[in-house]
Every structure is written in C-alpha cells, then in structure tokens.
Scaffold this motif. Structure first.
Motif, PDB file in Angstrom:
ATOM      1  N   GLY A 110       0.825  -1.210   0.000  1.00 59.16           N
ATOM      2  CA  GLY A 110       0.000   0.000   0.000  1.00 59.16           C
ATOM      3  C   GLY A 110       0.853   1.251   0.000  1.00 59.16           C
ATOM      4  N   SER A 111       0.230   2.391  -0.377  1.00 60.70           N
ATOM      5  CA  SER A 111       0.958   3.663  -0.418  1.00 60.70           C
ATOM      6  C   SER A 111       0.213   4.792   0.272  1.00 60.70           C
ATOM      7  N   LEU A 112      -0.991   4.535   0.790  1.00 62.37           N
ATOM      8  CA  LEU A 112      -1.801   5.576   1.422  1.00 62.37           C
ATOM      9  C   LEU A 112      -2.035   5.229   2.885  1.00 62.37           C
ATOM     10  N   ALA A 113      -1.747   6.165   3.792  1.00 62.65           N
ATOM     11  CA  ALA A 113      -1.966   5.948   5.227  1.00 62.65           C
ATOM     12  C   ALA A 113      -3.461   5.669   5.484  1.00 62.65           C
ATOM     13  N   PRO A 114      -3.756   4.767   6.429  1.00 61.53           N
ATOM     14  CA  PRO A 114      -2.852   4.097   7.371  1.00 61.53           C
ATOM     15  C   PRO A 114      -2.257   2.803   6.833  1.00 61.53           C
ATOM     16  N   LEU A 115      -2.383   2.548   5.521  1.00 66.92           N
ATOM     17  CA  LEU A 115      -1.892   1.299   4.947  1.00 66.92           C
ATOM     18  C   LEU A 115      -0.662   1.522   4.069  1.00 66.92           C
ATOM     19  N   ASN A 116       0.057   2.624   4.296  1.00 66.18           N
ATOM     20  CA  ASN A 116       1.207   2.942   3.460  1.00 66.18           C
ATOM     21  C   ASN A 116       2.383   2.002   3.687  1.00 66.18           C
ATOM     22  N   LEU A 117       2.401   1.290   4.810  1.00 71.38           N
ATOM     23  CA  LEU A 117       3.465   0.317   5.076  1.00 71.38           C
ATOM     24  C   LEU A 117       2.990  -1.117   4.864  1.00 71.38           C
ATOM     25  N   LEU A 118       1.795  -1.274   4.342  1.00 65.16           N
ATOM     26  CA  LEU A 118       1.215  -2.607   4.167  1.00 65.16           C
ATOM     27  C   LEU A 118       2.080  -3.473   3.266  1.00 65.16           C
ATOM     28  N   ASN A 119       2.289  -4.722   3.684  1.00 61.87           N
ATOM     29  CA  ASN A 119       3.021  -5.686   2.879  1.00 61.87           C
ATOM     30  C   ASN A 119       2.458  -7.074   3.162  1.00 61.87           C
ATOM     31  N   LEU A 120       1.669  -7.579   2.218  1.00 58.65           N
ATOM     32  CA  LEU A 120       1.078  -8.909   2.312  1.00 58.65           C
ATOM     33  C   LEU A 120       1.715  -9.810   1.273  1.00 58.65           C
ATOM     34  N   GLN A 121       2.067 -11.027   1.656  1.00 60.69           N
ATOM     35  CA  GLN A 121       2.673 -11.959   0.711  1.00 60.69           C
ATOM     36  C   GLN A 121       1.971 -13.308   0.791  1.00 60.69           C
ATOM     37  N   GLN A 122       1.894 -13.957  -0.357  1.00 56.70           N
ATOM     38  CA  GLN A 122       1.187 -15.225  -0.445  1.00 56.70           C
ATOM     39  C   GLN A 122       1.895 -16.152  -1.430  1.00 56.70           C
ATOM     40  N   ASP A 123       1.989 -17.439  -1.070  1.00 54.42           N
ATOM     41  CA  ASP A 123       2.535 -18.470  -1.945  1.00 54.42           C
ATOM     42  C   ASP A 123       1.377 -19.306  -2.484  1.00 54.42           C
ATOM     43  N   ILE A 124       1.448 -19.643  -3.779  1.00 54.71           N
ATOM     44  CA  ILE A 124       0.365 -20.384  -4.428  1.00 54.71           C
ATOM     45  C   ILE A 124       0.958 -21.546  -5.217  1.00 54.71           C
ATOM     46  N   PHE A 125       0.395 -22.735  -5.017  1.00 56.00           N
ATOM     47  CA  PHE A 125       0.808 -23.940  -5.738  1.00 56.00           C
ATOM     48  C   PHE A 125      -0.416 -24.495  -6.459  1.00 56.00           C
ATOM     49  N   GLY A 126      -0.310 -24.680  -7.778  1.00 57.17           N
ATOM     50  CA  GLY A 126      -1.482 -25.076  -8.544  1.00 57.17           C
ATOM     51  C   GLY A 126      -1.264 -26.328  -9.369  1.00 57.17           C
ATOM     52  N   VAL A 127      -2.371 -27.022  -9.644  1.00 60.04           N
ATOM     53  CA  VAL A 127      -2.388 -28.158 -10.561  1.00 60.04           C
ATOM     54  C   VAL A 127      -3.674 -28.086 -11.366  1.00 60.04           C
ATOM     55  N   LYS A 128      -3.575 -28.396 -12.648  1.00 61.24           N
ATOM     56  CA  LYS A 128      -4.730 -28.390 -13.545  1.00 61.24           C
ATOM     57  C   LYS A 128      -4.666 -29.643 -14.414  1.00 61.24           C
TER      58      LYS A 128
END
Length: 303
Positions: A110-128
């Motif tokens: 994020g870049s706008l307060a109060p979420l300007n320091l926001l950093n969310l990370q996610q790992d994804i494993f897929g099969v089709k």
C-alpha cells in the motif's frame, strides 16, 4: 462426510489423475519440447500462476507442447492502482497438453496511510488437469475443452499493520491463513471467428485471492464464484478481450467487490508474450473505501 474431507478427496483425485496422464508421456525416450501448438493457444499467466487470462484460469494447458511433448514458462506481473500495488511472479509447466503445474508468489503493498506500510505476501501452488474436449482442433462440434484444477494458497507475511495491532489475518476476522481453491473451466476457440470464450466456476473461501486469509466473520464456507473471459484475435499476434471475476464477501472489514478488466496481449513469438490491461478491483478494506482502478502489465517467457 465433512467438507474438509471432501476437499482432501478432490485433491487426491487431481493428483491421481495427474500421475496417470503424466507418467506415460515421460516414459517416451524421445520427449522433447516441440512447441507444436498454435501461437497464443497456451494463454498467458493468470495472477495466481495458472495458464489462462489475467484474472481467471482457462481450460487450456500452459506452454506450447503438444500431447507428445511439454512446455514451460515464467512470468512477472504488476498491477498498480491509486493506492495499492500487486506484484506476482512464478513458473508453470504443461505436460502432454494435459497436465499443468504452477507456482506463484504474490506481494501486495500500500501507499496511502494508514496502509502505506502494508506488505502482504502469499505463496500459491497449482495443478490443472484436462478432462475432456479439444479447444483448438475440434472445430466441428460444440464440446469445449474442460479442465479441473486446484490452487493451494498460504499467507507467508502480513506486515505494516503493527500500528493497528494486526500481525495475522485472523485478527482481521479471517478464519485461516491458508486454504485451497477448486475450479472447473471450459474453453472454446472458434478459429473461423477468431474468438475465444471461457467460463470458470471456482469453489473458494479466499479473501482478496487469499491475501486477507480464508473465510471470515461474515461467512466461512465454500462458495461457487463465476468467472468469464472473451478474447478476439485481431491477427496472429494481437489479442484483445475482457474478463470478469466474482468475489466472495467473507470479512466485515473488507467489502470485497468483483474484479473485471479489458486487456490487449501481444505474442511476437512463441517464446514471449506481453499483456496490458485496465483493471477494476473494487474496495480493498474499510480503512480505504475507494474503488481501486489501474493498469496491469505482465511479461511471460517460455516455450
């Protein structure tokens, strides 16, 4: 049978189907990447790593390998709205034009307060796994190509919310920080009309694709969400289209909205594709209740 048991059964069935179709192909000593599929028929890399459009997976298997071969690619994608940025990168492999494995990493900031320091990370494993039909070469019948898939997701970081006392997505109301999406996609290509049509049904509990966890204080059950894509081939190298993706509303702090975009994709060769889009992602959280719109840019390279 409980829903968690059903989910495990579906996952085991997908793995079983994968092994059944993959092992015979790899048993061939002469297996090589033949790049025998038509240009653009491997799709691009979806935000969660699967082959398809940008927002939704297609029944097409990634890469340009035919039934006697395999294909693979790597991608980097960036989405930038007024107040947020999403980066995703990963790789995928398609085996015998029947099975696809993918892995992706997402980082949301994020870049706008109060979420300007926001950093969310996610790992994804897929099969089709392709289970029926042939999207390209069966031009006389109505049957689309059909594939089923699963995406296991886990939140690997939630940062920048310490000032709000939040260090885990469960503190936002999510019931879990990991979960699995299940989906079925049907894709039909009409070569005479230069048209691709795709429909996907996804069973999910994910909040904002899983970046805000799974399940919530409003709902905590799998819900069927519809997704769709339509693409028109201007010529052999240029494709334009639009996508739509329904989203669940599980969290009280996140009035989640559906995603949609309009895109253009350029395929100069079978080794490279570039996709640009204008996307609308809706509200992200109640801390910044603004409809988020912005650009999407993705680079894919492979064979």
């Amino acid at each position: 049978m409980k829903l968690t048991q059903i989910s495990r059964c579906i996952g085991l069935a997908l793995v079983g189907a994968t092994l059944t179709v993959a092992l015979p192909a790899f048993a061939q000593d002469s297996l090589k990447p033949d790049m025998g599929k038509l240009l653009a028929t491997g799709g691009v890399s979806q935000l969660e790593g699967a082959g398809g459009g940008g927002l939704t997976p297609w029944a097409l298997i990634t890469g340009y390998g035919t039934r006697d071969s395999y294909g693979a690619n790597a991608h980097y994608t960036q989405v930038k709205t007024q107040d947020y940025q999403l980066k995703t990168y990963g790789a995928a492999v398609g085996i015998a034009d029947t099975v696809e494995f993918s892995i992706a990493k997402q980082e949301f900031t994020g870049s706008l307060a109060p979420l300007n320091l926001l950093n969310l990370q996610q790992d994804i494993f897929g099969v089709k796994v392709r289970v029926a039909g042939e999207a390209v070469y069966d031009q006389t019948g109505w049957m689309p190509q059909v594939a089923v898939g699963a995406m296991y997701k886990r939140d690997s970081r939630i940062g920048g919310l310490g000032a709000l006392g939040v260090t885990n997505v469960k503190q936002l109301g999510a019931k879990d920080d990991q979960g699995t999406d299940y989906y079925a996609s049907a894709t039909k290509i009409y070569l005479a009309q230069s048209l691709l049509v795709n429909g996907t049904v996804r069973l999910t509990k994910a909040n904002q694709m899983g970046l805000l966890g799974f399940g919530g204080d409003q709902k905590d059950k799998y819900q069927a969400q519809l997704e769709g894509s339509i693409a028109y081939l201007l010529n052999r190298q240029w494709v334009v289209g639009a996508e739509y993706r329904m989203k669940p509303r599980n969290l009280g702090v996140d009035k989640e909205k559906d995603y949609y975009d309009a895109f253009v994709a350029y395929f100069p060769t079978k080794n490279v594709s570039i996709t640009a889009a204008y996307a609308t992602l809706g509200d992200i959280t109640i801390f910044n209740p603004k409809n988020q719109r912005g650009w999407y840019l993705s680079l894919q390279t492979g064979f």
